[in-house]
Design a protein around this motif. Structure first.
Motif, short mmCIF file in Angstrom:
data_model
loop_
_atom_site.label_atom_id
_atom_site.label_comp_id
_atom_site.label_asym_id
_atom_site.label_seq_id
_atom_site.Cartn_x
_atom_site.Cartn_y
_atom_site.Cartn_z
N ASP A 88 7.74 -1.11 -7.14
CA ASP A 88 8.16 -1.45 -5.79
C ASP A 88 6.93 -2.07 -5.13
O ASP A 88 5.91 -1.40 -4.96
N LYS A 136 5.42 -4.23 -1.89
CA LYS A 136 5.64 -4.68 -0.51
C LYS A 136 4.35 -5.29 0.02
O LYS A 136 3.29 -4.68 -0.06
N PRO A 137 4.44 -6.49 0.57
CA PRO A 137 3.23 -7.08 1.17
C PRO A 137 2.86 -6.36 2.47
O PRO A 137 3.74 -6.01 3.26
N ILE A 138 1.57 -6.15 2.65
CA ILE A 138 1.07 -5.56 3.90
C ILE A 138 0.62 -6.69 4.82
O ILE A 138 0.96 -6.74 5.97
N PHE A 173 -1.29 -5.54 -0.61
CA PHE A 173 0.04 -5.15 -1.06
C PHE A 173 0.08 -3.65 -1.29
O PHE A 173 -0.92 -3.04 -1.65
N HIS A 174 1.25 -3.07 -1.08
CA HIS A 174 1.46 -1.67 -1.39
C HIS A 174 2.37 -1.62 -2.61
O HIS A 174 3.42 -2.26 -2.64
N SER A 211 1.49 5.86 -5.63
CA SER A 211 1.24 4.83 -4.64
C SER A 211 -0.11 4.17 -4.89
O SER A 211 -1.10 4.84 -5.19
#
Length: 164
Positions: A30, A32-34, A39-40, A47
């Motif tokens: 998974d 997700k751009p921060i 990115f996360h 995590s």
């Protein structure tokens, strides 16, 4: 398709309609751009925070900070892999020793002679292979010391054509 080398380990990476595979295994991350460089990631319920620190387009290397640990990633795109397969992987270096035939063929045109100074990317000869004209360029800067082939000469794969 491309390959990524991290800590002397090389992984094949491929993107297709099903997603991204690394070493022939589908990645189930998974992501997700921060912001533009951060990115996360979540992988296997863990995590990670990844930050793109730098990109060197010439050497195709990235520096990524992964959970505060700096990692260098070297990339080879499909063209680099093809050149490597053809025995021409050192084309990125600027010190030229010689130019070898990437495939069997016929010399159609010679663009250089001994004593000529060439720059990286200069056309040095035209090689016909499988009814196609292939432009052979200098992989780096140098002075031609010897042209080892003649016009209309047949050559084999990896035969030395020009020395510097």
């Amino acid at each position: 398709m491309f390959s990524a080398t991290i800590n002397d380990k090389t992984f094949s990476v491929e993107k297709n309609e099903k997603g991204i595979t690394v070493a022939d295994k589908a990645i189930d991350w998974d992501i997700k751009p921060i912001d533009g460089r951060k990115f996360h990631l979540i992988k296997n319920h863990q995590s990670y925070e990844a930050e793109l620190v730098s990109i060197d387009k010439e050497s195709k290397t990235l520096q990524i900070r992964l959970n505060k640990k700096l990692v260098e990633v070297s990339l080879k795109d499909r063209f680099d892999l093809l050149l490597e397969e053809m025995g021409m992987e050192d084309v990125a270096g600027s010190a030229v020793q010689d130019i070898k035939a990437p495939m069997p063929g016929l010399i159609l045109d010679l663009k250089v002679k001994p004593g000529d100074e060439v720059k990286k990317g200069d056309v040095v000869l035209i090689l016909e292979a499988m009814k196609m004209e292939n432009i052979i360029k200098s992989p780096g800067d140098g002075v031609v010391s010897e042209v080892k082939v003649n016009l209309k000469q047949s050559v084999e794969k990896n035969q030395v054509l020009i020395t510097f």
